[in-house]
Design a protein around this motif. Structure first.
Motif, short mmCIF file in Angstrom:
data_model
loop_
_atom_site.label_atom_id
_atom_site.label_comp_id
_atom_site.label_asym_id
_atom_site.label_seq_id
_atom_site.Cartn_x
_atom_site.Cartn_y
_atom_site.Cartn_z
N SER A 47 0.80 -1.12 -0.31
CA SER A 47 -0.09 -0.10 -0.10
C SER A 47 1.00 1.30 0.05
CB SER A 47 -1.00 0.05 1.43
OG SER A 47 -2.01 0.89 1.21
N ARG A 48 0.13 2.38 -0.01
CA ARG A 48 1.08 3.58 -0.29
C ARG A 48 2.06 3.80 0.98
NH1 ARG A 48 -3.50 7.73 -1.83
NH2 ARG A 48 -4.69 5.88 -0.89
N ARG A 49 1.68 3.40 2.13
CA ARG A 49 2.25 3.32 3.30
C ARG A 49 2.07 1.81 4.37
NH1 ARG A 49 -0.54 4.13 8.01
NH2 ARG A 49 -2.64 4.55 7.75
N ALA A 50 3.17 1.58 5.09
CA ALA A 50 2.78 0.31 5.96
C ALA A 50 2.08 0.75 7.01
CB ALA A 50 4.45 -0.03 6.32
N ARG A 51 1.30 -0.06 7.44
CA ARG A 51 0.32 0.17 8.70
C ARG A 51 1.24 -0.56 9.74
NH1 ARG A 51 -2.29 1.50 4.70
NH2 ARG A 51 -4.52 1.48 4.64
N GLY A 52 0.97 -0.13 11.03
CA GLY A 52 1.64 -0.64 12.38
C GLY A 52 0.92 -1.89 12.42
#
Lengths: 365, 365
Positions: free
Chosen positions: A212-217
């Protein structure tokens, strides 16, 4: 009938809005009855003009005073209109654009941002239906359901059994399917829809990962993150493409990704056709470099590569993921609520972040 | 080639077992290679005889000493063999019958019980695949996936759009689907498979209820119990038939149940065709008294009512719910494990309760 006629026929001392949806979408039109009760509607669905003629006629009606200047445009996701500089130049009174789709790739967000035009989309109205459709397509490809349905309808089942009874050589009369449970599924794009797909597939026993555009925690999502589609594909049996179509995602599933997925791999696309390199997909399927595909969307809808129509390991639908009787009612209600909010000077319920806003807060989803 | 030849070709100083599966089931046969490595196999799959001729030949081989008396029979679920009094009379040395299916409706359990013959089935080997298939069929019927796939393959999508572009009257070019989430689904039979179907549908947002031989306590299952299929249907949008076929369940989904389900209702059957009154189902579908059906099984397989082949609200598969590459491997392993247990004098891993045992412990599942 011209746009002016349409306005005149429904004339009320009310706000004018555009409604531009395809003429085939009768269910969506019916669901938008609340719009027509509340506003002057410059109604492309109800006109018989081509879109350019309809827009010219609408401009003339506004210029002549037959219609008040339109303040909002409600636009279907699957063409024909593009909300671009030319449209916004022609109707500068439009200050709010509402997409009836989750996607807004037909709206020039830079132009809207520059002009201060508010943009809304369909929010989460379709998310569960699209996620269900993704799961359904995957089950169908793995378990060969559409192919089996054709086999039965063509009357081939009794004849296969009859051949066996007549002493034909042993052989599988119908190919086995593949189990869903335990499959490693990579979700491309963990937005509203991707998250619901992931949740469903975990419940069905799959091992879900994502890019995804950013990694989730880890506290936010329990799935493993990969920094690229290619890395995700290399560790997956299935790719489900669920990202928005942007300049960054166009053809993000390319030949290298397909080769990383490998000969046993399946691709499901319920997002936009442009996210997958379709010519490469056809080649990979034809050459057995991937095992199958479930496709609700195509690069140049309604055109479908003819090669796919002869493949039993492919399942195709008509960009139908979002379209249920229930979602039509919901999108009708949401559209009226968004327009009412906008005309009351309040924020719309399902705003689309415009480019400047994204730049300011790039780490926020 | 006769049964005697087959035995002679693989002669080893080992135990003899029957293997009677359909000649078309090459994948299943491949998965049972472990059987052929360990035992003398009286192998119907590998013979070219009719079943009666094969059995006569096997009896002759045993009588002549070319084969030792068979001690077990491994039998496919989908015919051709019936393990009945005549079979058990012809081969009294068979003391263990292993069904390669979950169902044992082709085995005369009373006769087995009377003679002290142990019966095993496939346990839970297929349960997840059948449950997945039930969910897949339901999604397909609700979301019209097979029908859409045919629509696309026939090239009707571009022509529908072209008609619109040419100014044809407004109209839905492709019918909307129905949302899965929120549907009330009644599961008929909450055994291994029914329980997995219920679990999956809850995860997909459905409201699950059930009927079964007995009501479970609230602590055991969280679904509402109905005492009859008809009561269940009256409060459901969807019926999923997942019960074993017994004299008590035969045609348990009859006209009264279909009428209780109603015109918006969908029936999915992944159990046995005999659990549904097929002639009534065809009538109900044709007359619009129910909305659709997903059918993996039929009353007289491989024959399918021809009326169903013209219906877009029906999805049909070839009794394929249990058959995946993965389940074939599992059933091969389980079959060898059951035979090894039996020949070692231990209980089989997946015993079928025989009639006397059921009578003694009628409240136990």
């Amino acid at each position: 009938m011209t746009a002016g006629d349409v306005v005149a026929a429904g004339a009320k001392p009310a706000t004018t809005v555009f409604l531009i949806i395809r003429r085939m979408e009768a269910s969506l039109y019916a669901a938008l009855a609340g719009l027509r009760q509340r506003y002057h509607v410059l109604d492309f669905f109800a006109s018989t003009d081509s879109l350019p003629a309809f827009l010219s006629s609408a401009a003339a009606a506004v210029a002549s005073g037959a219609a008040s200047p339109p303040r909002a445009a409600v636009v279907g996701g699957a063409g024909p209109a593009r909300v671009d500089a030319a449209f916004l130049d022609a109707f500068p009174s439009v200050r709010c654009v509402i997409s009836l789709a989750a996607g807004v790739d037909f709206i020039d967000l830079d132009e809207c941002a520059r002009r201060g035009v508010v943009v809304a989309n369909s929010g989460r109205v379709y998310s569960a239906d699209v996620a269900d459709h993704a799961v359904g397509l995957l089950l169908q490809v793995l378990r060969r359901v559409s192919a089996a349905d054709r086999f039965v309808r063509r009357g081939l089942w009794p004849s296969a059994v009859a051949r066996e009874a007549a002493g034909a050589a042993a052989g599988e009369y119908y190919p086995l399917g593949t189990k869903l449970g335990g499959k490693r599924v990579g979700v491309v794009g963990l937005g509203n829809i991707g998250s619901l797909i992931a949740k469903r597939l975990v419940a069905l026993g799959c091992l879900v990962s994502y890019t995804s555009r950013r990694a989730r925690g880890d506290a936010e999502v329990p799935y493993k993150y990969y920094p690229s589609v290619r890395d995700l594909a290399a560790d997956a049996d299935v790719l489900v493409v669920a990202c928005a179509l942007t300049k960054d995602t166009r053809r993000c599933v390319d030949r290298a990704v397909m080769d990383a997925l490998g000969a046993g791999g399946v691709i499901v696309n319920i997002s936009r056709g442009g996210n997958v390199d379709q010519a490469e997909l056809v080649d990979a399927l034809r050459e057995g470099r991937i095992a199958g595909a479930g496709l609700d969307v195509f690069e140049s809808e309604p055109n479908v590569p003819p090669e796919l129509c002869d493949m039993d390991n492919v399942v195709m639908t008509t960009h139908a993921g979002a379209f249920t009787n229930e979602s039509m009612v919901d999108v009708g209600d949401l559209t009226v609520a968004n327009l009412e909010a906008f005309f009351a000077g309040k924020p719309v319920h399902t705003p689309v972040q415009l480019p400047q806003a994204v730049k300011k807060a790039v780490v926020v989803p």
